[in-house]
Design a protein around this motif. Sequence first.
Motif, mmCIF file in Angstrom:
data_model
loop_
_atom_site.group_PDB
_atom_site.id
_atom_site.type_symbol
_atom_site.label_atom_id
_atom_site.label_comp_id
_atom_site.label_asym_id
_atom_site.label_seq_id
_atom_site.Cartn_x
_atom_site.Cartn_y
_atom_site.Cartn_z
ATOM 1 N N UNK A 1 0.824 -1.209 0.000
ATOM 2 C CA UNK A 1 0.000 0.000 0.000
ATOM 3 C C UNK A 1 0.855 1.253 0.000
ATOM 4 N N UNK A 2 1.921 1.254 0.788
ATOM 5 C CA UNK A 2 2.811 2.418 0.830
ATOM 6 C C UNK A 2 3.501 2.598 -0.525
ATOM 7 N N UNK A 3 3.925 1.496 -1.131
ATOM 8 C CA UNK A 3 4.584 1.557 -2.440
ATOM 9 C C UNK A 3 3.639 2.110 -3.495
ATOM 10 N N UNK B 1 1.919 6.451 -7.094
ATOM 11 C CA UNK B 1 0.832 7.323 -7.538
ATOM 12 C C UNK B 1 1.220 8.792 -7.366
ATOM 13 N N UNK B 2 1.795 9.136 -6.216
ATOM 14 C CA UNK B 2 2.190 10.525 -5.971
ATOM 15 C C UNK B 2 3.259 10.990 -6.949
ATOM 16 N N UNK B 3 4.212 10.122 -7.252
ATOM 17 C CA UNK B 3 5.265 10.482 -8.212
ATOM 18 C C UNK B 3 4.668 10.714 -9.593
ATOM 19 N N UNK B 4 3.799 9.812 -10.043
ATOM 20 C CA UNK B 4 3.199 9.953 -11.372
ATOM 21 C C UNK B 4 2.286 11.170 -11.443
ATOM 22 N N UNK C 1 4.475 14.234 -11.606
ATOM 23 C CA UNK C 1 5.072 14.302 -12.926
ATOM 24 C C UNK C 1 4.070 14.839 -13.939
ATOM 25 N N UNK C 2 2.824 14.417 -13.855
ATOM 26 C CA UNK C 2 1.783 14.884 -14.761
ATOM 27 C C UNK C 2 1.560 16.381 -14.603
ATOM 28 N N UNK C 3 1.533 16.857 -13.364
ATOM 29 C CA UNK C 3 1.346 18.294 -13.112
ATOM 30 C C UNK C 3 2.512 19.090 -13.679
#
Length: 53
Positions: A17-19, A24-27, A30-32
């Motif tokens: 879950x942490x991974x 998700x946060x990195x992607x 990156x999208x922003x």
Amino acid sequence: MERKIGDIKDKKLKAENITLAAIYNILFTNDIVCSLIVEMLSELRNQGFVVSA
């Protein structure tokens, strides 16, 4: 013995879950960033600072 197996499964699930949350946060970040760069380049092109070849 069953308790140890259950503890290992719980720790593995928590790590997964942490991974997933980190990925998700990195992607998402990156999208922003990519969308802001595209907007910036578009604005610079509209103002005449960037000339396309």
